[in-house]
Structure formats: C-alpha cells, structure tokens
Design an enzyme around this catalytic site. Sequence first.
Site, PDB file in Angstrom:
ATOM      1  N   HIS A  53       0.813  -1.219   0.000  1.00 20.83           N
ATOM      2  CA  HIS A  53       0.000   0.000   0.000  1.00 20.83           C
ATOM      3  C   HIS A  53       0.847   1.270   0.000  1.00 20.83           C
ATOM      4  CE1 HIS A  53       0.409  -0.070   4.534  1.00 20.83           C
ATOM      5  NE2 HIS A  53       0.448   1.225   4.336  1.00 20.83           N
TER       6      HIS A  53
ATOM      7  N   GLY B 230       3.463   6.688   7.850  1.00 18.90           N
ATOM      8  CA  GLY B 230       4.852   6.841   7.417  1.00 18.90           C
ATOM      9  C   GLY B 230       5.752   5.747   7.955  1.00 18.90           C
TER      10      GLY B 230
ATOM     11  N   ASP C 267       0.124  -7.542   1.315  1.00 14.91           N
ATOM     12  CA  ASP C 267       0.559  -6.152   1.502  1.00 14.91           C
ATOM     13  C   ASP C 267       2.084  -6.046   1.598  1.00 14.91           C
ATOM     14  OD1 ASP C 267       0.239  -3.448   1.653  1.00 14.91           O
ATOM     15  OD2 ASP C 267      -0.268  -3.391   3.776  1.00 14.91           O
TER      16      ASP C 267
ATOM     17  N   SER D 299       4.751   2.638   7.954  1.00  8.78           N
ATOM     18  CA  SER D 299       4.402   1.441   7.190  1.00  8.78           C
ATOM     19  C   SER D 299       5.560   0.973   6.324  1.00  8.78           C
ATOM     20  CB  SER D 299       3.194   1.723   6.296  1.00  8.78           C
ATOM     21  OG  SER D 299       2.050   1.963   7.053  1.00  8.78           O
TER      22      SER D 299
END
Length: 375
Positions: free
Chosen positions: A115, A217, A145, A219
């Site tokens: 993502h 941020g 993901d 992630s």
Amino acid sequence: MERKYPIPPVVYINFGLVFVLLIAIFFPEIRSSVSKVFATPKPISSGKQNQAIQLQSSFRNVYRVAQAFVVSIRTKKTEMIFHPYAFGETRDERISSLGSGFIIDERGFVVTNYHVIKNAEIIEIIMPDGRIFPARYVGSHERADIALLKIPSNDRFTPAFLGNSDEIEVGDWAIAVGSPYGLEKTFTVGVVSAKSREDLDETGQTHIQTDTAINPGSSGGPLLNIYGEVVGINRMIRSASGSSSGIGFAIPINYAKKVLRQIEQNVGQNIRPATLGVMATTPLPDHRKSLGIPKDTIGVLVYDIEPTSSAERAGLRRYDFIKGANGMMVHNINDLREQVGLVGLGGVLRLKILRDTQELELSVPLVETSYRKGP
C-alpha cells in the site's frame, strides 16, 4: 623632559592569569568551589542505575545496527483535486507521500508494504546517508501487503538480519524504525502485546500486535527484537484519531519470507487476491464417524462450495476432507486461507484430500469467479 611608556594590555592579562593560578595552587578550597560551579552532577549515581544504563546501551546498539539498513520510500502520483472555491472545477496535482522500508540483500533489494507504493507513478528510495535512488519495481503481493523493490546500483549495501517470528513471546521488546510523518530514522520502543492476532482485515493473515509507537509513514519499516533482528514488517494501526494509540500490527517475518519467494517466482507482477470458493470447518466427532475420517487426522471438512468458483471447476466436492495445501498441513481454515493467499490469482493450489476414505491429490487453478445469473 622624561618620556613615559604606556604598559601594553597584554602585560595586565598575564599578571591576571598568574594571580588566578597562584590562588588555585595555594587555596584548593576555592578551586573546588569553582569546579562545582561548572560541573554537571548526576542526581543518581551510575552505580545505582547500572541496569538501566545497560538497557539504554542495548537500545543504542540496536539503533546503530538498524540505521544502516532502514530506508525511506517516497512516492509521487497524480491525483485530481477539486477547486475549493469553484464548484465542479478540478485540477491535476502531483502528490508526494513517504513510507518506510528496509534492505534485505546486499545487492539492494528493499522490502516495503504494497500500500506504500500502490498506484505510484514515481518511487524513490532515500538511503540512510541521504542519497536518493529511483526504485525499480520487482513485484508485489496485494493481499499480503508486501512489495519488493530494487536499488539500481552496483554498490553493496548493508542488509537487515531476518529473525524468526515464531520465537517471539508476549512481553518481548519490540522496536520500530521508520519515517512517521516524514521524520526519518525515528526510533520507538515497546513490547509485543500479542502474537498471531487473526481476522484483522480481509487478508486473513496473522499479525504481531505491539504497543510500539507506529504512525503514518512507519508502514513498511521493520519491527525489531532486542538483538536487532527483523521479526516483522510494520503494517497498520488501530486508532480513532489516525495516530498511534498503542495498538499497532506487523506482518510476521516468517510469513513475509514465504510471500517474497512467491514474488521472486512472479517477477514484474502484482500477485492479486484469489479465493478458493469453499466453506469449511473442523469436523465434529459425529461427522468424522459418519464420513470415515480417523479421529486423529488433522484437516478441515468442506461443507459447501460456491458455484463457478475455483474449487468447483477443479472438481472439489462437498464433504471432501482437506488435509494439506502446497505441502503444508492444514490445521484450520486460516491455514487454508493463508496458502490460497500466497498462491494468488492465476496460481495453482495443490491439495491433499480425503474422499470416501481414499486419499487424493487435486490441483486447483485459482481463477476469477464469475457468479451465475438467475435462471
């Protein structure tokens, strides 16, 4: 007439320094008082804080190791923006966003969340030393993901140490390094709050829960243990405000390793979500007895199949007992869901089943489901 010569200022300065030196030599109590004025006394002695100092040094060691392989991921994409004062008017504007990632191979392969780079037109990797590289997309797995990027350089880079997420325990130290709100190299510390947290979203995969501060941020950055090993990929938070509330989740690194192997086998592609199209459960003792399933046999029982699904097309039937998938034992429906997710759309799921007391192997191509219209 007698001529007078002025005394140079430097002479006065020298006399002053000599005077101060003599006072310091012959009056030690004054010297001690002056030293105390400029000293920085510690309210608590280091001896009393020995354990805390050792722990502090441990955190510093982890940061020194991690800052060499943690990177920032900057993406840019064009979005349509509505004019705030003119109804119906729009304009295209290039929007930048920042996420995190980490190097897993000295050749410059970088892992982040899917993502973070989804729909990005430009992907840049910001190195710990400030260098910026345009990232090369290697592949991704949408449902898991996870995305894999490559730094286009012949340089050798410092890779992360990948740990074993199966060994973590609740209460273990959990450390995150990333770029929350664009603040690069941010280091936060907490503990593992829970492991194998299930059913958080549609992926069905398990997560590590932590109270380590994870914010937008963060992630794609690593979740580290006290040894500086990566045990997870920071993915998301649960929060009413959108900021850290002490409930963060990371993808276990052992699961991520399986996903990365799938990505390596499908270079240049985004592995899209797939469904098998079955409803299954752990059978009750009465079901086992009536279907001839040994009571100690591990697996799940299919009790319904969706029309036109991958399962129906491949010949899977109601009351088939699924023992394994892709060479892995199926203990519950989540194990089966994980293997379906790993293979992804367009892949082939290899099932080991028990049907009418006979063991069979079935290859199931995972295809798009087209639902039948009414009669």
